[in-house]
Motif scaffolding. Sequence first.
Motif, PDB file in Angstrom:
ATOM      1  N   GLN A  97       0.714  -1.055  -0.192  1.00 26.33           N
ATOM      2  CA  GLN A  97      -0.215   0.432  -0.005  1.00 26.33           C
ATOM      3  C   GLN A  97       0.651   1.289   0.179  1.00 26.33           C
ATOM      4  OE1 GLN A  97      -3.270  -0.487   2.729  1.00 26.33           O
ATOM      5  NE2 GLN A  97      -3.911  -1.977   3.432  1.00 26.33           N
ATOM      6  N   PHE A  98       2.222   1.232   0.512  1.00 28.44           N
ATOM      7  CA  PHE A  98       2.987   2.369   0.876  1.00 28.44           C
ATOM      8  C   PHE A  98       3.811   1.656   0.866  1.00 28.44           C
ATOM      9  CE2 PHE A  98      -0.799   2.686   3.921  1.00 28.44           C
ATOM     10  CZ  PHE A  98      -1.141   3.727   3.828  1.00 28.44           C
ATOM     11  N   HIS A 117      -4.208  -2.068  18.485  1.00 30.05           N
ATOM     12  CA  HIS A 117      -3.763  -0.683  17.250  1.00 30.05           C
ATOM     13  C   HIS A 117      -2.382  -0.554  16.782  1.00 30.05           C
ATOM     14  CE1 HIS A 117      -7.424   1.404  18.628  1.00 30.05           C
ATOM     15  NE2 HIS A 117      -7.047   0.451  20.055  1.00 30.05           N
ATOM     16  N   ILE A 118      -2.133  -1.426  15.695  1.00 29.73           N
ATOM     17  CA  ILE A 118      -0.102  -1.164  15.191  1.00 29.73           C
ATOM     18  C   ILE A 118      -0.020   0.018  14.441  1.00 29.73           C
ATOM     19  CG2 ILE A 118       0.829  -2.446  13.778  1.00 29.73           C
ATOM     20  CD1 ILE A 118      -1.371  -4.592  13.884  1.00 29.73           C
ATOM     21  N   TYR A 132       2.223   5.209  10.175  1.00 30.97           N
ATOM     22  CA  TYR A 132       1.054   4.424   9.112  1.00 30.97           C
ATOM     23  C   TYR A 132      -0.001   3.536  10.241  1.00 30.97           C
ATOM     24  CZ  TYR A 132       3.743   4.744   5.677  1.00 30.97           C
ATOM     25  OH  TYR A 132       4.407   5.659   4.215  1.00 30.97           O
ATOM     26  N   ALA A 133      -1.590   3.918  10.420  1.00 26.08           N
ATOM     27  CA  ALA A 133      -1.866   3.906  11.269  1.00 26.08           C
ATOM     28  C   ALA A 133      -3.475   2.342  11.223  1.00 26.08           C
ATOM     29  CB  ALA A 133      -2.945   4.382  12.368  1.00 26.08           C
ATOM     30  N   ARG A 138      -8.765  -0.677   9.061  1.00 25.37           N
ATOM     31  CA  ARG A 138      -8.578  -0.188   7.594  1.00 25.37           C
ATOM     32  C   ARG A 138      -7.363   0.390   8.842  1.00 25.37           C
ATOM     33  NH1 ARG A 138      -9.150   5.182   6.744  1.00 25.37           N
ATOM     34  NH2 ARG A 138     -10.043   6.136   7.880  1.00 25.37           N
ATOM     35  N   TRP A 139      -5.736   0.263   7.521  1.00 28.43           N
ATOM     36  CA  TRP A 139      -4.664   1.001   7.784  1.00 28.43           C
ATOM     37  C   TRP A 139      -4.910   2.562   6.478  1.00 28.43           C
ATOM     38  CZ3 TRP A 139       0.032  -0.260  10.035  1.00 28.43           C
ATOM     39  CH2 TRP A 139       0.098  -1.760  10.191  1.00 28.43           C
ATOM     40  N   SER A 140      -4.558   3.678   7.613  1.00 32.86           N
ATOM     41  CA  SER A 140      -4.137   4.992   6.846  1.00 32.86           C
ATOM     42  C   SER A 140      -3.139   5.802   7.344  1.00 32.86           C
ATOM     43  CB  SER A 140      -5.384   5.581   7.936  1.00 32.86           C
ATOM     44  OG  SER A 140      -5.388   5.499   8.863  1.00 32.86           O
ATOM     45  N   ILE A 141      -3.110   6.510   7.192  1.00 33.37           N
ATOM     46  CA  ILE A 141      -1.602   7.171   7.361  1.00 33.37           C
ATOM     47  C   ILE A 141      -2.430   8.176   8.380  1.00 33.37           C
ATOM     48  CG2 ILE A 141      -0.529   9.422   6.501  1.00 33.37           C
ATOM     49  CD1 ILE A 141      -1.086   8.373   3.422  1.00 33.37           C
TER      50      ILE A 141
END
Length: 146
Positions: A97-98, A117-118, A132-133, A138-141
Amino acid sequence: MGVISWLDRQGQIHLRVYSLQPSNGKLVERRWDSNEWCDGELTRKNFDSISGAGATSWLDPRSGQVHIRVYVVGTNGKIMEYCWDKNKWYSGYFSNQFYGSSTPDATSWTDANGKVHIRVYAYNQDYVPKEYAWDGTRWSIGPYTE
């Protein structure tokens, strides 16, 4: 190099060290589970990487199961996530993704409601530090800035 540890329900300490094998660019897992070091299952997967590894883990308080996440920059320049849940390694949702230009690092925690939480931190392709959270869906910035 990524390092994690946990204490199981029987009081035994477990250690994992994740690194990049310089001779061939493969991701290596060394493990300590009782009285000696040996290769872990991840080593046998032959995952390619161009960076060192960041790792995090958490122990499910209900089942006693350890969950491991390992992050590296893959040969395509994108950050890859390798996951251990129960009894096998697989490529996680974060993968591809990134972009990353440095060895990623990671941390995790479980909140009071049992939600995991990661956070993964790495420089992107423009050498800007990014967070990145993962907050359970879901993953988000993330909001981290320098």
